[in-house]
Scaffold this active site. Structure first.
Site, PDB file in Angstrom:
ATOM      1  CG  HIS A 212      -1.966  -1.029   1.207  1.00  0.00           C
ATOM      2  ND1 HIS A 212      -1.719  -2.333   1.576  1.00  0.00           N
ATOM      3  CD2 HIS A 212      -3.286  -0.975   0.869  1.00  0.00           C
ATOM      4  CE1 HIS A 212      -2.828  -3.041   1.465  1.00  0.00           C
ATOM      5  NE2 HIS A 212      -3.791  -2.244   1.041  1.00  0.00           N
ATOM      6  CG  ASP A 284      -4.188  -5.783  -3.782  1.00  0.00           C
ATOM      7  OD1 ASP A 284      -5.276  -5.278  -3.435  1.00  0.00           O
ATOM      8  OD2 ASP A 284      -3.349  -6.192  -2.973  1.00  0.00           O
TER       9      ASP A 284
END
Length: 568
Positions: A212, A284
């Site tokens: 992230h 993702d």
């Protein structure tokens, strides 16, 4: 797949095909922007988060389906979410929302223990049961696709993003729980099953960087990858998993330049050809630094589809969320129009998307199957489902160390101090008041790393207490236990030897301090996920548990549990 699916694909324009390759996140958009996204741009899938309660969620997904029906393609939406620990996974309360429908803040859904807790039970049937219950509750709310189970093998204690999302550190153990969960999610008929997702391919368990916030690099040799990290995915493929999610991770043995999400070597050569997977592949989230730091949104989306992905998860939460998601659609439409994305690659991807929609009943008279908000409220979070979750949670609690401390006597009128750094302090104190006689005193530090002065305050409370429960917390995004928390446990145990330390999330905390008794809970910190803390309290006060460590914790080996405990 001929015929009806093939005809649908050929009937779609290039722009409509592009829309089917995109999953959006609409809940950070205005209603007008949501309408445009699904009608004008024809986005084919959506990710849902932060619903208030089952009725709200059902009404919301129904509204999005109405928008999709007005698009030129007129195809229903696949509705997806991250629900690896029950239908409450992404259901925190929001300011101004309707009140929760359950006293524990789970807003109607059933909160199951995290995957590592399921692994600690040692019984894959618990994973199957949790998945089956979750599937029924999600379908009642109009959700068809779950981004679970996590197939990553958590071999690195310092992993900042996987941790308790993994079933454990041993490949065969993880594979057993992954396949059991897949069976639970996918075993219903078209009207009750959901699409399962094995993630994050080809493995995110051996990383020390959160994708992230950066681009992790795995430098393991090919043999290690094939013996440790790929087996759960291979077993998932053998079990017929509906979809696989890619990892924003550079796995040097396969491609030393690109993250798996953008790598033909990983998604086509390895996944499609070597492992023989012909199901749906989704990226993702494409707002993560693991891809955005090196490639723009549009370029990354095109590269992902070219590499072998079928759906791009075009999430964006900022003020430009609408424009950012449209950039993905426009980039794909442009690449289809120009031929940069070959027709055969696009058609194969769209076929898989439409086949998944058919699998969950979306192409078979969808109008007659619109979920009902009131029915969802009745079906989601039933007492039976909640008791099932509570039973599994009790079975997962692992007593790692116990020097004649556990069990506490529930009948004794003793003062219990509950100390820690998270909201879990309040939850544990409430559970103790329900479980036992005597006064309960709480102390919560103002930071994750308590100062010496703060710990002194807690020590004074411990001096006046008869027993102590001390919660520690390291977890997602912060895998290292701060020294102040370890000091808190050790100093309180010097003042009151009847102390139980509870590792609230990562069990690795227990290797950082000495305590007379220590328990691993494998939980989280948000309100809807605290079923594990209720179970911990029950175990501390004598309920039996058979939980064993699914990972190595310091000197405590895989499979360890303390036998010095009458509750065992």
């Amino acid at each position: 797949m001929t015929d009806a699916i093939g005809q649908l694909v050929s009937d779609l324009s290039g722009r409509e095909q592009a829309g089917q390759l995109v999953m959006s996140l609409p809940q950070f958009l205005s209603e007008r922007e949501q309408y445009r996204l699904f009608t004008e741009y024809g986005v084919g899938s959506t990710l849902v988060r932060t619903p208030n309660n089952p009725a709200y969620m059902t009404a919301f997904t129904n509204r999005l389906q109405e928008y999709a029906a007005e698009s030129s393609a007129g195809l229903p939406l696949l509705v997806a979410g991250d629900f690896d620990d029950g239908s409450t996974s992404n259901m925190p309360l929001m300011s101004g929302d309707a009140p929760p429908t359950a006293a524990d803040g789970s807003q109607g859904g059933t909160a199951f223990p995290r995957p590592m807790a399921l692994g600690a039970t040692g019984d894959p049937e618990n994973a199957q049961t949790a998945a089956a219950v979750t599937a029924r509750e999600l379908r009642a709310m109009g959700i068809h696709w779950n981004f679970a189970p996590v197939a990553d093998v958590n071999t690195t204690a310092e992993n900042p993003v996987i941790g308790v999302r993994s079933f454990g550190e041993r490949p065969d153990h993880v594979a057993e729980f992954v396949t059991a969960a897949i069976d639970g999610y996918q075993s219903g008929g078209a009207a009750s099953r959901i699409l399962a997702t094995a993630k994050h391919f080809p493995g995110h368990g051996d990383t020390t960087v959160d994708s992230h916030t950066g681009l992790p690099v795995v430098d393991a040799d090919p043999m290690t990858l094939k013996e440790i990290h790929l087996p759960p995915f291979e077993r998932a493929i053998d079990a017929g998993v509906d979809s696989i999610m890619t990892a924003h991770v550079v796995t040097e043995a396969f491609d030393d330049e690109r993250p798996a999400t953008l790598s033909p070597a990983v998604l086509t050569d390895l996944l499609r050809e070597e492992l023989g997977y012909d199901g749906l592949v989704i990226t993702d989230s494409m707002d993560m630094d693991g891809v955005t730091s090196g490639w723009g949104r549009g370029e990354a989306a095109v590269r992902a589809i070219a590499a072998g992905a079928d759906v791009v998860l075009a999430v964006s939460k900022g003020p430009d969320a609408f424009d950012a998601q449209l950039e993905t659609v426009e980039a794909l439409a442009g690449a289809i129009r120009s031929g940069e994305l070959p027709p055969e690659r696009v058609e194969a991807a769209v076929r898989r998307v439409l086949a998944a929609k058919r699998r969950v009943g979306l192409l078979n008279g969808y109008d007659s199957k619109v979920p009902d908000p009131l029915s969802a409220t009745a079906a989601v979070g039933t007492p039976t489902n909640r008791e099932t979750a509570a039973r599994i949670a009790r079975e997962s609690v692992t007593i790692v160390r116990n020097k004649d401390v556990i069990p506490f006597d529930p009948e004794a009128s003793l003062t219990t101090l509950v100390a820690g750094v998270t909201e879990g302090v309040t939850r544990v104190a409430a559970a103790i008041r329900d479980e036992a006689a005597g006064e309960v005193v709480t102390w919560r530090a103002s930071s994750r790393d308590p100062t010496d002065e703060a710990v002194q305050t807690a020590e004074a409370l411990a001096d006046a207490a008869d027993r102590v429960v001390a919660l520690t917390h390291s977890g997602r995004g912060m895998p290292d236990l701060p020294a102040g928390q370890a000091s808190l446990v050790e100093r309180l145990s010097e003042r009151e030897p009847r102390l139980v330390a509870v590792a609230q999330e990562l069990p690795y905390d227990i290797a950082s301090y000495r305590a007379p008794a220590a328990v691993a809970a494998y939980g989280g910190v948000y309100q809807g996920s605290m079923v594990h803390l209720d179970a911990v309290v029950e175990v501390i006060f004598g309920s039996p548990t058979t939980g064993r460590l699914p990972v190595t914790v310091g000197d405590y080996p895989l499979g360890h549990r303390s036998t010095d405990n009458s509750a065992n």
